[in-house]
Design an enzyme around this catalytic site. Sequence first.
Site, PDB file in Angstrom:
ATOM      1  N   TYR A 122      24.951  32.857 -30.566  1.00  0.00           N
ATOM      2  CA  TYR A 122      25.837  32.562 -31.594  1.00  0.00           C
ATOM      3  C   TYR A 122      25.121  32.364 -32.925  1.00  0.00           C
ATOM      4  O   TYR A 122      25.772  33.008 -33.866  1.00  0.00           O
ATOM      5  CB  TYR A 122      26.275  30.930 -31.282  1.00  0.00           C
ATOM      6  CG  TYR A 122      27.331  30.468 -32.140  1.00  0.00           C
ATOM      7  CD1 TYR A 122      28.821  30.981 -31.877  1.00  0.00           C
ATOM      8  CD2 TYR A 122      27.239  29.421 -32.872  1.00  0.00           C
ATOM      9  CE1 TYR A 122      29.826  30.180 -32.626  1.00  0.00           C
ATOM     10  CE2 TYR A 122      28.115  28.687 -33.806  1.00  0.00           C
ATOM     11  CZ  TYR A 122      29.508  29.337 -33.575  1.00  0.00           C
ATOM     12  OH  TYR A 122      30.508  28.579 -34.452  1.00  0.00           O
TER      13      TYR A 122
ATOM     14  N   SER B  52      29.564  29.569 -39.812  1.00  0.00           N
ATOM     15  CA  SER B  52      29.059  28.410 -39.271  1.00  0.00           C
ATOM     16  C   SER B  52      27.876  28.044 -40.046  1.00  0.00           C
ATOM     17  O   SER B  52      27.116  28.750 -40.337  1.00  0.00           O
ATOM     18  CB  SER B  52      28.956  28.660 -37.725  1.00  0.00           C
ATOM     19  OG  SER B  52      28.222  27.342 -37.284  1.00  0.00           O
TER      20      SER B  52
END
Length: 258
Positions: A162, A149
């Site tokens: 995350y 990401s």
Amino acid sequence: MSEVSPHAERFSLAGRSALITGASRGLGWEIAKAMAQAGAKVHINGRDGDVLNMRCREMTDAGYEVSPALFDVTDTGAADAWLDAQVELPDILVNNAGLRHRHALEDCPPAAFAHVVEGNLTSAYALARSVAMRLKAVGRSGTIVNITSIAGPRARPGDAAYTAAKGGLEALTRSLAVELAPDGFRCNAIAPGYFATEANAPWVDDAGVKKFVAARIPFKRWGRPDEIAGAAVFLASDAASYINGHVLVIDAGMTINF
Ligand SMILES: NC(=O)c1ccc[n+]([C@@H]2O[C@H](COP(=O)([O-])OP(=O)(O)OC[C@H]3O[C@@H](n4cnc5c(N)ncnc54)[C@H](OP(=O)(O)O)[C@@H]3O)[C@@H](O)[C@H]2O)c1
């Protein structure tokens, strides 16, 4: 006389077999379709057997070779049992399954942090290790594509687990790239920016997010899930034969927009 290389053929995945985790919807589903269209036999992973069967039927009806791979990626025993049951091992692994919980530190105890790391990073390590060890044992190699990401190398408050997990997955990509290269493997990553998948549905119509998208993303729009797929096919194919340990950012230029 000039030599003409068969460049187009090098983008083909004919004769390859791909396991795409988290492929029942979103980015994984688009990657699975694109890899099948490029000629690979694809194994669609997820935790819901009914949805997987429905997806497989859609692809079989369209003439592609596909099978369900029903297991939770965080269950290493189940993943290994699935691999051991395969007559032909997948030589493309896309570690796409992931999860995100946006919580401030006070609401993210270590167990919640570990859960997110497990779902995005530890599971990807375990599967990459299992696939690579099995391929190596029979003298074969393969390619791994990890879906990280843009949140990996940068940070935003309230998203520590995350950010750490995707940053770790990026680091793991480099680590696997150098460790497995002598055995003929390649390992790369794709770092998506803003993609309008189901997981992001609540944000797409949010007024604040709309303002952010208009101001920060040069294309002034979310990515369509299908816009991830070509890069995954490319990185898995022989066209990327000298690309190893690379993180390909797909964000319409958002993160280089000063
Ligand atoms: N969308 C974005 O903008 C964006 C941006 C950056 C990075 N990413 C990353 O890209 C990946 C895909 O994102 P997405 O938006 O397409 O997600 P999504 O729409 O939530 O889809 C997730 C997929 O993973 C499966 N899955 C979830 N947990 C699993 C598990 N433990 N074992 C097996 N399958 C599991 C889900 O199916 P079941 O629930 O049926 O199992 C589903 O098929 C994720 O790693 C995400 O972090 C996405």
